[in-house]
Design an enzyme around this catalytic site. Sequence first.
Site, mmCIF file in Angstrom:
data_model
loop_
_atom_site.group_PDB
_atom_site.id
_atom_site.type_symbol
_atom_site.label_atom_id
_atom_site.label_comp_id
_atom_site.label_asym_id
_atom_site.label_seq_id
_atom_site.Cartn_x
_atom_site.Cartn_y
_atom_site.Cartn_z
ATOM 1 N N LYS A 140 -3.222 -3.025 -7.659
ATOM 2 C CA LYS A 140 -3.536 -3.216 -9.154
ATOM 3 C C LYS A 140 -2.933 -4.514 -9.302
ATOM 4 O O LYS A 140 -1.801 -4.904 -9.002
ATOM 5 C CB LYS A 140 -2.641 -2.355 -9.931
ATOM 6 C CG LYS A 140 -3.027 -2.503 -11.409
ATOM 7 C CD LYS A 140 -4.408 -1.551 -11.752
ATOM 8 C CE LYS A 140 -4.958 -1.652 -13.226
ATOM 9 N NZ LYS A 140 -5.686 -3.428 -13.395
ATOM 10 N N LYS A 179 -3.295 -9.076 -6.480
ATOM 11 C CA LYS A 179 -3.536 -9.941 -7.404
ATOM 12 C C LYS A 179 -4.759 -10.967 -6.965
ATOM 13 O O LYS A 179 -4.769 -11.105 -5.657
ATOM 14 C CB LYS A 179 -2.425 -11.251 -7.872
ATOM 15 C CG LYS A 179 -2.625 -12.467 -8.789
ATOM 16 C CD LYS A 179 -2.511 -11.601 -10.283
ATOM 17 C CE LYS A 179 -1.025 -11.229 -10.705
ATOM 18 N NZ LYS A 179 -1.063 -10.906 -11.978
ATOM 19 N N HIS A 195 0.704 -1.126 -0.030
ATOM 20 C CA HIS A 195 0.148 0.022 0.056
ATOM 21 C C HIS A 195 0.833 1.174 0.231
ATOM 22 O O HIS A 195 0.406 2.139 0.598
ATOM 23 C CB HIS A 195 -0.990 0.060 1.160
ATOM 24 C CG HIS A 195 -1.938 -1.260 1.221
ATOM 25 N ND1 HIS A 195 -2.129 -2.136 1.812
ATOM 26 C CD2 HIS A 195 -3.186 -1.302 0.268
ATOM 27 C CE1 HIS A 195 -3.055 -2.933 1.494
ATOM 28 N NE2 HIS A 195 -3.530 -2.309 0.750
ATOM 29 N N LYS A 215 6.778 -4.802 -10.385
ATOM 30 C CA LYS A 215 6.591 -4.330 -11.668
ATOM 31 C C LYS A 215 6.065 -2.767 -11.852
ATOM 32 O O LYS A 215 6.784 -2.428 -12.726
ATOM 33 C CB LYS A 215 5.692 -5.205 -12.355
ATOM 34 C CG LYS A 215 5.604 -5.431 -13.700
ATOM 35 C CD LYS A 215 4.131 -6.321 -13.972
ATOM 36 C CE LYS A 215 4.435 -7.925 -13.695
ATOM 37 N NZ LYS A 215 3.101 -8.551 -14.028
HETATM 38 N N1 GLU Z 1 -2.254 -9.558 -14.972
HETATM 39 C C1 GLU Z 1 -1.568 -8.739 -15.694
HETATM 40 C C2 GLU Z 1 -0.241 -8.961 -15.222
HETATM 41 O O1 GLU Z 1 0.248 -9.643 -14.499
HETATM 42 C C3 GLU Z 1 -2.114 -7.461 -15.926
HETATM 43 C C4 GLU Z 1 -2.306 -6.770 -14.484
HETATM 44 C C5 GLU Z 1 -2.878 -5.246 -14.758
HETATM 45 O O2 GLU Z 1 -3.144 -4.949 -15.763
HETATM 46 O O3 GLU Z 1 -3.471 -4.900 -13.602
HETATM 47 O O4 GLU Z 1 0.747 -8.092 -15.176
#
Ligand code: GLU
Length: 471
Positions: free
Chosen positions: A71, A107, A65, A95
């Site tokens: 996301k 996720k 956070h 990432k």
């Molecule tokens: N699932 C994709 C990833 O692992 C996209 C995640 C997203 O667009 O929030 O990067």
Amino acid sequence: MGNKGQSFYQQVNDSVMKSLEGSNIPEGVAESIRLCDSLLRVSFPIERDDGSIETITGWRAQHSHHRYPTKGGIRFAPIANEDEVMALASLMTYKCAIVDVPFGGAKGGVRIDRRKYSKAELARITRRYTYELASRNFIGPGVDVPAPDYGTSSTEMAWIADAYTSFTSDKLTALACVTAKPIELGGVRGRTEATGLGVAYGLEALFERADFVKKYGFTPGLDGKKVAVLGFGNVGYHAALFMAELGATVVAIGEWNGFIEDQKGIDVDALKAHFNEHKTFEGYSKGRFSKDGEQAVAIDCDILIPAALEGHIHEDNCHTVKAKCIAEAANGPLTNEAIDYFQTKNVLVVPDVYINSGGVIVSYFEWVKNLAHVRYGRLNREFEGATNRRMMKLMENLTGQQIADEDRLILSQGANEKDLVFSGLKDSMVSGLDQILETMVDDNLPTIRLAAFRLAINKIAKSYYARGVFP
Ligand code: GLU
């Protein structure tokens, strides 16, 4: 699968710790960044088409956070589990940090084999999962924003958007609760291609670094490089398509039920049409077909792109790999043992936390579009085109020469949404790579993976320090 008993989440944390060896980040700070902040498990009933009731289990992990919203995608898979969502949420955090997407990582996973459910049943599962998230404040434009992942697509994202919109009182921003939606529901042009295209842009930028790739025995440029792609879903298909467009030769494409090899080059779209129709490569008119999908890792090629699930290349099969470069288009396709092995063999591994970030980069563009309520290019496209037309006229008057028709056509039009999304994606991939390679040199790190993790942790730590979280 050859990972010395380490779970996926432990493997990710291991990478983080390795990347911090010799850094000045205190272990307490590193630990607070590494560990997953929140984890929700939900079980809920759905009605099957035959009237029976089945209980479905799912998770959502919010790893960090340090930025809002969090996301990351939602996967539908029979092996979805708590450890996996925490690992994948962690990768999302790193990432986003590497490519300067201002989100924390998250996720979701729903433990189902989607092939066993009708479309109506999948819609009921997706909607009910969304209600479970919404009622616990685990979804929302400023809270946590899902997207597709393995086993989901824009269809599920549309159901999520619809379910969330009906649930929330804040209708103005509701569509920004999920990304990779269909265009009619606030999606952005270019999101479907984004992850695969990002892989191609990232490799293009990397292979332009002549001095760098020479250390791994490569000549610069993608031209004529032989590429094999493992996994022919959305990411694998687009990675293959755009690698071919950028000059590489796609010599093999694999799936769980077989692969096609053709050292002369595969027509990616023709193969896709065959695969969509038959769900197998068998019967395709060109190349060599083998039923043994597992053997595809050993294909003779320069660049191997694993684009399916985690743990695909492990200590038992890594020795068979012939490629001198591996680009992790999937999340976690190499176990840590395989990564260590490739380092000893001077194989250039381009890590997932960088090379597959194209999806979330364009998700970020979609989220901004939804909050701004305006299509990219709507305000400036005609202005740009008109400016160019005036410039061309001026140049023709000054030089007395005519501009060629094809150039006139391109320059007469300003950039549309897809042009802008693609150029924003390319810029983000190039800038991410620049920062990683700079970290590699400055911090004297031996691999792109270690430099990528170090860069991410440094950025996240800085944001905590700036807020006074750490003294
Ligand atoms: N699932 C994709 C990833 O692992 C996209 C995640 C997203 O667009 O929030 O990067």
